[in-house]
Write an enzyme that holds these catalytic residues in place. Structure first.
Site, PDB file in Angstrom:
ATOM      1  N   LYS A   1      -8.635  -1.458   5.956  1.00 38.70           N
ATOM      2  CA  LYS A   1      -8.754  -1.643   4.718  1.00 38.70           C
ATOM      3  C   LYS A   1      -7.955  -2.862   4.223  1.00 38.70           C
ATOM      4  O   LYS A   1      -8.238  -3.911   3.632  1.00 38.70           O
ATOM      5  CB  LYS A   1      -8.740  -0.804   3.771  1.00 38.70           C
ATOM      6  CG  LYS A   1     -10.029   0.308   3.817  1.00 38.70           C
ATOM      7  CD  LYS A   1     -10.123   1.458   2.934  1.00 38.70           C
ATOM      8  CE  LYS A   1      -9.297   2.394   3.452  1.00 38.70           C
ATOM      9  NZ  LYS A   1      -9.133   3.771   2.797  1.00 38.70           N
TER      10      LYS A   1
ATOM     11  N   ARG B   1     -14.447  13.242   7.584  1.00 38.38           N
ATOM     12  CA  ARG B   1     -13.069  13.867   7.853  1.00 38.38           C
ATOM     13  C   ARG B   1     -12.434  14.788   6.813  1.00 38.38           C
ATOM     14  O   ARG B   1     -11.907  15.858   6.934  1.00 38.38           O
ATOM     15  CB  ARG B   1     -11.940  12.742   8.059  1.00 38.38           C
ATOM     16  CG  ARG B   1     -12.068  11.836   9.021  1.00 38.38           C
ATOM     17  CD  ARG B   1     -11.092  10.627   9.051  1.00 38.38           C
ATOM     18  NE  ARG B   1      -9.506  11.068   8.723  1.00 38.38           N
ATOM     19  CZ  ARG B   1      -9.093  10.261   8.217  1.00 38.38           C
ATOM     20  NH1 ARG B   1      -9.078   8.922   7.616  1.00 38.38           N
ATOM     21  NH2 ARG B   1      -7.874  10.608   8.058  1.00 38.38           N
TER      22      ARG B   1
ATOM     23  N   HIS C   1       0.831  -1.161   0.082  1.00 39.97           N
ATOM     24  CA  HIS C   1       0.064  -0.009  -0.091  1.00 39.97           C
ATOM     25  C   HIS C   1       0.862   1.268  -0.133  1.00 39.97           C
ATOM     26  O   HIS C   1       1.990   1.331   0.768  1.00 39.97           O
ATOM     27  CB  HIS C   1      -0.896   0.133   1.359  1.00 39.97           C
ATOM     28  CG  HIS C   1      -1.931   1.371   1.417  1.00 39.97           C
ATOM     29  ND1 HIS C   1      -2.988   1.422   0.517  1.00 39.97           N
ATOM     30  CD2 HIS C   1      -1.544   2.316   2.023  1.00 39.97           C
ATOM     31  CE1 HIS C   1      -3.465   2.563   0.833  1.00 39.97           C
ATOM     32  NE2 HIS C   1      -2.889   3.140   1.694  1.00 39.97           N
TER      33      HIS C   1
ATOM     34  N   ASP D   1     -15.046   3.221   7.371  1.00 38.49           N
ATOM     35  CA  ASP D   1     -14.195   4.143   6.813  1.00 38.49           C
ATOM     36  C   ASP D   1     -14.826   5.063   5.842  1.00 38.49           C
ATOM     37  O   ASP D   1     -14.528   6.131   5.683  1.00 38.49           O
ATOM     38  CB  ASP D   1     -12.974   3.298   6.109  1.00 38.49           C
ATOM     39  CG  ASP D   1     -12.124   4.248   5.706  1.00 38.49           C
ATOM     40  OD1 ASP D   1     -11.515   4.845   6.472  1.00 38.49           O
ATOM     41  OD2 ASP D   1     -11.763   4.168   4.648  1.00 38.49           O
TER      42      ASP D   1
ATOM     43  N   SER E   1      -7.718   4.222   9.275  1.00 35.82           N
ATOM     44  CA  SER E   1      -8.504   4.213   7.699  1.00 35.82           C
ATOM     45  C   SER E   1      -7.465   3.224   6.606  1.00 35.82           C
ATOM     46  O   SER E   1      -8.277   2.226   6.152  1.00 35.82           O
ATOM     47  CB  SER E   1      -8.344   5.530   7.118  1.00 35.82           C
ATOM     48  OG  SER E   1      -8.621   5.599   5.939  1.00 35.82           O
TER      49      SER E   1
HETATM   50  N1  URA Z   1      -5.408   6.954   2.560  1.00 32.65           N
HETATM   51  C1  URA Z   1      -6.486   6.349   3.382  1.00 32.65           C
HETATM   52  O1  URA Z   1      -6.998   5.289   2.897  1.00 32.65           O
HETATM   53  N2  URA Z   1      -6.973   6.789   4.438  1.00 32.65           N
HETATM   54  C2  URA Z   1      -6.369   8.089   5.022  1.00 32.65           C
HETATM   55  O2  URA Z   1      -6.973   8.370   5.928  1.00 32.65           O
HETATM   56  C3  URA Z   1      -5.261   8.650   4.316  1.00 32.65           C
HETATM   57  C4  URA Z   1      -4.934   7.786   3.141  1.00 32.65           C
END
Ligand code: URA
Length: 438
Positions: free
Chosen positions: A187, A168, A82, A161, A183
């Site tokens: 995932k 946010r 990621h 999320d 967040s």
């Molecule tokens: N990427 C995400 O998935 N969430 C965040 O809060 C920041 C970057």
């Protein structure tokens, strides 16, 4: 237990226990708590922070707001990479088929571009026909058959999320280390993987513009992942200038295809190999990163990585004609060179300005609903350290937007700082962090 007490506790800088975090997150995901109370808690977390235990609790709670994929019956080491996001970052398109060709299983769930930073899903969708909305069953089957699939977040993966991220965005609480950690990791944990490698970007084109913040985020991500049982390695990499020579969806996909043929630009290949090598080491497929790099190089040279990419594109409905002959892709109506107004060495190349130029050329989104022109973007002919003569081409703009292209030409020109001083190519990989060092 009630929401007001929990908000008050966090506002006063006290630590929240697991039950309180669960009550809040699950209540919000199930629409039992209103946006204004979640907004207040987010702001309290933004100012008061959370320790690693709370952050791990938040992540776990978010994770359990939806489905968790189960690949336990699939043989092999399941792993993902990621990136915290940047400009010209097409690493996933090369890395996923590359490490799958090495025998790893890569169930990759990616995001879309927003603001100045690009997204893997948009790059994949620039291939006509490519489907990123596979069902969980199709995704599972493709991981079994091919070892790699790249899709978008489904409705049922971490629904908390989705709601929290939108809130946010609207309440100036994005840049919070525990909230970013929760967040991202919720995932990734939902993918049911055995290991994770993170590319935490720092510099002008990154979320975390300075190195110290990137290091703090990397440490938070590693500790939280480990507390949730997911072995994780993080690389902190340079995002001052765009990665590779292109920014914009199809232009980047085409560059990724070139890299899979062994003709990628050096910085892009270096970052891709550094991340992929960590994945092979983590999975026990190589004793060390040097051995892993040699393996990866072989898979590029013998064409197996490219073949895996083609297999994935075909399995997900993409038109292979454009992969075989990328030059057949319909080009933008306008291709405008950006000429240097002076002679010298490129001292700086502002990734953020290039990222926004891509958006304004039609290749990105300002809000999630915006439609994308996949052919639009910027090709870079000069990067930091390169010598340029007056009137030589620095970059090329690809767009259908005749009305704004001149303004964007000026923006892109201003992204380049040119001076007399000779410049080294910038360092690419600043640090590798693992559990024991984080
Ligand atoms: N990427 C995400 O998935 N969430 C965040 O809060 C920041 C970057």
């Amino acid at each position: 237990m009630n929401a007001l007490d929990i908000i008050t506790k966090k506002r006063n800088g006290e630590k929240l226990c697991r039950e309180e975090i669960d009550y809040f997150i699950h209540g919000y995901a199930a629409n039992r708590l209103p946006d204004y109370q979640m907004a207040a808690l987010l702001m309290a977390v933004f100012f008061q922070g959370m320790d690693f235990e709370e952050t791990a609790g938040l992540t776990n709670s978010m994770l359990h707001s939806g489905d968790i994929l189960n690949f336990k019956n699939v043989d092999g080491f399941k792993i993902d990479k990621h990136s915290t996001g940047g400009v010209g970052d097409k690493v996933s398109l090369i890395l996923a088929p590359l490490v799958a060709a090495a025998g790893l299983k890569v169930p990759m769930i990616s995001g879309r571009g927003l603001g100045h930073s690009g997204g893997t899903l948009d790059k994949l969708e620039s291939i006509p026909g490519f489907r990123t909305n596979l069902s969980v069953e199709e995704f599972y089957r493709q991981i079994c058959d091919l070892g790699v699939s790249m899709i978008g977040q489904t409705e049922m993966i971490v629904p908390a999320d989705r709601k929290m991220y939108a809130l946010r965005d609207a309440t100036a609480t994005i840049e919070s280390i525990p909230l970013i950690t929760g967040s991202i990791l919720s995932k990734k944990l939902a993918e049911g993987i055995d290991g994770l490698v993170l590319d935490v970007k720092t510099g002008r084109g990154a979320f975390m513009q300075n190195f110290k913040d990137a290091e703090t985020l990397a440490t938070s991500l590693i500790r939280t992942a480990e507390l949730n049982g997911l072995p994780t390695t993080a690389l902190i990499t340079n995002m001052d200038q765009p990665l590779g020579n292109t920014a914009g969806n199809w232009l980047e996909t085409r560059e990724a295809i070139e890299a899979l043929h062994g003709n990628g630009p050096e910085d892009l290949v270096d970052v891709t190999f550094a991340l992929a090598a960590q994945m092979l080491v983590m999975a026990g497929f190589a004793a060390n990163v040097d051995q892993a790099r040699k393996e990866l190089q072989k898979l590029i040279i013998n064409g197996k990585a490219f073949q895996k990419f083609c297999d994935m594109v075909q399995a997900q409905g993409g038109d292979l004609a454009f992969i075989d002959e990328p030059e057949k892709y319909p080009p933008s109506k306008i291709i405008l060179p950006v000429l240097s107004e002076q002679e010298g060495y490129v001292q700086k190349l502002d990734a953020r300005k290039i990222g926004f130029a891509v958006v304004h050329l039609g290749g990105g989104r300002e809000v999630m609903e915006d439609r994308i022109d996949y052919a639009a973007g910027v090709v870079l002919y000069k990067k930091i350290g390169d010598f340029v003569r007056e009137n030589e081409v620095l970059a090329e703009l690809h767009t259908d937007r005749r009305d704004t292209v001149e303004t964007i030409r000026k923006d892109v020109l201003s992204a380049f700082e040119i001076g007399e001083e000779r410049m080294q190519k910038p360092e690419l990989i600043f640090r590798v962090l693992k559990k024991s060092e984080s």
